[in-house]
Each structure stands twice: as C-alpha cells, then as structure tokens.
Design an enzyme around this catalytic site. Structure first.
Site, short mmCIF file in Angstrom:
data_model
loop_
_atom_site.label_atom_id
_atom_site.label_comp_id
_atom_site.label_asym_id
_atom_site.label_seq_id
_atom_site.Cartn_x
_atom_site.Cartn_y
_atom_site.Cartn_z
N CYS A 117 0.79 -1.17 -0.02
CA CYS A 117 -0.02 0.06 -0.01
C CYS A 117 0.81 1.27 -0.13
O CYS A 117 0.26 2.31 -0.11
CB CYS A 117 -0.75 -0.01 1.18
SG CYS A 117 -2.07 -1.53 1.06
N HIS A 258 -2.85 7.21 2.85
CA HIS A 258 -3.33 5.69 2.14
C HIS A 258 -4.97 5.72 2.85
O HIS A 258 -5.10 5.98 4.04
CB HIS A 258 -2.47 4.60 2.60
CG HIS A 258 -3.25 3.23 2.35
ND1 HIS A 258 -3.96 2.96 1.34
CD2 HIS A 258 -2.99 2.25 3.34
CE1 HIS A 258 -4.11 1.68 1.37
NE2 HIS A 258 -3.74 1.28 2.49
N ASN A 288 -10.42 0.27 0.78
CA ASN A 288 -8.97 0.21 0.73
C ASN A 288 -8.67 -0.38 -0.58
O ASN A 288 -8.60 -1.68 -0.69
CB ASN A 288 -8.47 -0.31 2.00
CG ASN A 288 -7.02 -0.40 1.95
OD1 ASN A 288 -6.36 -0.28 0.98
ND2 ASN A 288 -6.53 -0.69 3.10
O1 UT7 Z 1 -3.77 -1.38 3.63
C1 UT7 Z 1 -3.22 -2.07 4.77
C2 UT7 Z 1 -3.53 -1.69 5.98
N1 UT7 Z 1 -4.63 -2.29 6.67
C3 UT7 Z 1 -5.09 -1.64 7.95
O2 UT7 Z 1 -4.91 -0.40 7.65
C4 UT7 Z 1 -6.16 -2.20 8.58
C5 UT7 Z 1 -5.74 -1.45 10.02
N2 UT7 Z 1 -6.70 -2.04 11.00
C6 UT7 Z 1 -7.79 -1.73 11.15
O3 UT7 Z 1 -8.46 -1.06 10.41
C7 UT7 Z 1 -9.09 -2.26 12.23
O4 UT7 Z 1 -8.05 -2.74 13.10
C8 UT7 Z 1 -9.98 -3.23 11.85
C9 UT7 Z 1 -10.99 -2.30 11.21
C10 UT7 Z 1 -9.56 -4.02 10.74
C11 UT7 Z 1 -10.69 -3.91 12.87
O5 UT7 Z 1 -11.11 -2.81 13.72
P1 UT7 Z 1 -10.89 -2.95 15.31
O6 UT7 Z 1 -11.66 -1.78 16.06
O7 UT7 Z 1 -9.26 -3.04 15.47
O8 UT7 Z 1 -11.68 -4.23 15.59
P2 UT7 Z 1 -10.90 -5.80 16.34
O9 UT7 Z 1 -10.30 -6.47 15.37
O10 UT7 Z 1 -10.40 -5.18 17.69
O11 UT7 Z 1 -12.39 -6.47 16.60
C12 UT7 Z 1 -13.52 -6.01 17.59
C13 UT7 Z 1 -14.78 -6.64 17.53
C14 UT7 Z 1 -14.20 -8.44 17.64
O12 UT7 Z 1 -15.18 -9.07 18.32
P3 UT7 Z 1 -14.95 -9.08 19.76
O13 UT7 Z 1 -13.71 -10.14 19.87
O14 UT7 Z 1 -14.58 -7.95 20.50
O15 UT7 Z 1 -16.28 -9.82 20.26
C15 UT7 Z 1 -14.23 -8.76 16.06
O16 UT7 Z 1 -14.63 -10.09 16.06
O17 UT7 Z 1 -15.20 -6.63 16.11
C16 UT7 Z 1 -15.59 -8.03 15.63
N3 UT7 Z 1 -15.21 -7.80 14.38
C17 UT7 Z 1 -16.20 -7.74 13.41
N4 UT7 Z 1 -17.74 -7.21 13.70
C18 UT7 Z 1 -18.69 -7.07 12.82
C19 UT7 Z 1 -14.34 -7.90 13.42
N5 UT7 Z 1 -14.80 -7.65 12.22
C20 UT7 Z 1 -16.15 -7.44 12.23
C21 UT7 Z 1 -17.08 -7.06 11.23
N6 UT7 Z 1 -18.46 -6.99 11.68
N7 UT7 Z 1 -16.81 -6.95 10.01
#
Ligand code: UT7
Length: 331
Positions: A117, A258, A288
């Site tokens: 990216c 990005h 993205n």
């Molecule tokens: O270009 C490459 C770069 N990549 C990035 O920039 C990604 C950077 N990271 C992010 O943008 C974020 O970390 C994410 C959007 C991927 C995830 O957001 P987060 O606030 O870090 O969520 P998390 O991974 O801590 O998950 C929180 C909760 C989890 O449930 P529990 O364990 O708290 O019960 C996940 O299972 O959200 C759940 N979850 C979802 N729920 C509904 C994860 N994905 C989803 C979803 N829908 N799509």
C-alpha cells in the site's frame, strides 16, 4: 537530471474503479457484519469490485489511458512503465507487461515492484531517481489491484476493508521551477512481515491441496497491530518530510494518506495537528484499494475542483512489509 536546472513534473493523473458497487448492506447479507459496524470502525460505506473477466492489468490499463490523456502525451512518448501491485495477473510475467501490451507500447522497459500500500511513494521515488538518467524523459507509474481476488471472503475482519481499483501518473523531466515532486521519504521494517501477508503460493509454501484447504492463499492481517504501526510510522514520516523541507502544516493545502481506515486518518490528523478539512477522503466510496488509493483520492478531488493546480499536497502511505512513506507534491 541536473539538480538545480531540472525537476520532475506530474504531467497527468488518471484513475479507474470497476462499475460494480458492493455496499455494507450487501456484505451484511453475506456474513455476520453490519453497515453500522463497518461505518463506525472503518469509515467505509461501499466499495467497487471488479468483474470476473477483469484482472489487475485491465484496471491498470484503464487508469493509464486516462493519465496519458490528462498529460496530453501519446503512448509512444513513454520511455518506461513501472507498476506497483500485490495482486498481479500472474506470478510470471510482471503485470506491467500485460499493461504494455494493452496500450500498444511494445519495446520499452517495464517492471513491477512490491511495496504494497506504500506503492505510490515508492513508485514516485523509483521514477524520480530513474529520471536522473538521460535515457528516460516520461515515465508511467501505475498502481493497481484486484484485491477481491486475494481476500478471504470468509474473514469478516479483512474482506469488508479491501476493494479493487487503479491509479496512474505520468512523470516527466522538465526545466526547474515547475510544480511537481518536491520530496519523497521512504522506510520499511521486515520484522513486521508477519502482520500482513499471504502465507502460501510462493517459494516458502508452494501451492498444494493442504495450503488451499488451510486458506493460506488469502491475505491475513493482524488489524490492530497494523493500525498501531500505521499511525506511528506514517505519522513520523509525514512529520519528518515537513520538517526537512522547512514546511509547516499551514503551508499544505491538502493531505492525502493511504485510504485504509478513517480512524487512522483522524489519529494522524491529531498527531500532526492537521485540520480534518484538509484531509482528502474517498475511502467511504472506494474502500481500501491498496497502492492506488492515494492516486484515486487525488484524482477524485482534483476532478471535483477541490484540489487545484499548484497547491501543495502532503501524502502518507503504509502497507505490508511493513513499508511506509511520505511525499510532498504539487500537481
Ligand atoms: O492497507 C493495509 C492496511 N490495513 C489496515 O490499515 C487495517 C488497520 N486496522 C484496522 O483498520 C482495524 O483494526 C480493523 C477495521 C481491521 C478492525 O477494527 P478494530 O476496531 O481493531 O476491531 P477488532 O479487530 O479489535 O475487533 C473488535 C470486534 C471483535 O469482536 P470481539 O472479539 O470484541 O467480540 C471482532 O470479532 O469486532 C469484531 N469484528 C466484526 N464485527 C462485525 C471484526 N470484524 C467485524 C465485522 N463485523 N466485519
């Protein structure tokens, strides 16, 4: 290029996204997610997904054609094609070869590079340094990906983020004193190679029934760690490039990072004291799209008259590797 008498100008910009729109509501019919979760955690509302018959090179060729038209130069005037992608048409040959063929530019050198990216910043630096050679006058830099082909549609934490698209710029060596690429700063740290990768399908773990069964040909990501490092590394590099050019954020008209997560953009803005009005966002519409996301955002805002010719733009990128970079440009 003689340091003071010549400069690198961005002659043309073009971008392309496929027609098919996939909304958050569409995704919530396919998996356990919701529009509310995706919007509030990422800022994405919808994204574009390529048709089955479209490969990365098809998206790239469309963007390249638009950049050439914008630059008002013919394909015959391009001396080199460089293409940043992490979803090549094939492992061999380079996707740039397919684009060359589609655009009828046989004979000139072309190659792919892999900076994920951060491809826009890496590509700018490759082009800028190659334009030091008298052999090159006009370089076509393309970034494009069909990420829908490498994401795991069973992994709701990644498949809601990534999308398809391409962007291209024509970079030319011109007499000094014109707008263009002012500075580029790059960095990387291979120690973080495990937080965002596709484990199988390469020489480490060639394709086998087992690797397919284990879904190892799809992109895997530790989202929280990528988030943390993105804010840290992209923020540092954007701050450093301002400092080494004796610029403050007041002198920057637009900030284009990005397009990965709107919360990352807010964190960067807070860290560098950037008013959010200066931050260009297209993530809500396109998701993205990896390295093309910055070009897409620049092109979109330029065509809407929000970015005007001559304005100073600060860009920041980060991606798998981990790679990161920043650039200061004027269109
Ligand atoms: O270009 C490459 C770069 N990549 C990035 O920039 C990604 C950077 N990271 C992010 O943008 C974020 O970390 C994410 C959007 C991927 C995830 O957001 P987060 O606030 O870090 O969520 P998390 O991974 O801590 O998950 C929180 C909760 C989890 O449930 P529990 O364990 O708290 O019960 C996940 O299972 O959200 C759940 N979850 C979802 N729920 C509904 C994860 N994905 C989803 C979803 N829908 N799509």
């Amino acid at each position: 290029m003689k340091q003071s008498s010549e400069c690198v100008v961005i002659k043309g910009v073009g971008s392309y996204v496929p027609e098919r729109v996939l909304t958050n509501d569409d995704l919530s019919t396919m998996m356990d997610t919701s529009d509310e979760w995706i919007r509030t955690r990422t800022g994405i509302r919808e994204r574009r997904i390529a048709a089955d018959y479209e490969a990365t090179s098809d998206l790239c060729a469309r963007a390249a054609q638009l950049a050439l038209e914008d630059a008002k130069i013919g394909a015959a005037d391009i001396d080199l094609i460089i293409l940043g992608t992490l979803s090549p048409d094939m492992l061999i040959p380079a996707t740039a070869m397919f684009v060359q063929r589609k655009l009828g530019m046989e004979g000139i050198p072309c190659f792919d590079f892999g900076a994920a990216c951060s491809g826009f910043q890496y590509g700018l630096e490759i082009a800028r340094t190659m334009l030091l050679s008298p052999q090159y006058k006009n370089i076509l830099l393309i970034c494009g990906d069909k990420l829908s082909s490498i994401i795991d549609w069973q992994d709701r934490s990644t498949c809601i983020l990534f999308a398809d698209g391409a962007g291209a710029v024509v970079l030319s060596r011109e007499p000094a004193g014109q707008p263009g690429v002012i500075d580029v700063l790059l960095g990387s740290n291979g120690e973080h190679s495990d937080i965002l990768n596709i484990p199988a399908g390469g020489s480490r773990e060639p394709a086998s029934e087992r690797t397919i069964r284990e879904r190892k040909h799809y992109l895997r990501m530790d989202g929280r760690e990528v988030f943390r490092l993105a804010v840290q590394k992209m923020g540092e590099s954007m701050g450093k490039i301002l400092e080494r050019n004796n610029l403050t954020i007041n002198e920057i008209s637009h900030v284009v990072t990005h397009q990965a997560n709107v919360r990352i953009m807010h964190a960067i803005a807070e860290r560098l004291r950037i008013p959010m009005e200066k931050v260009c966002i297209t993530l809500d519409k396109f998701g993205n799209t990896s390295a093309s996301s910055i070009i897409l955002a620049i092109d979109h805002h330029r065509r809407q008259g929000i970015i005007s010719p001559g304005e100073l733009i600060l860009t920041g990128g980060f991606g798998a590797g981990l790679t990161w970079g920043a650039a200061i440009i004027r269109l």
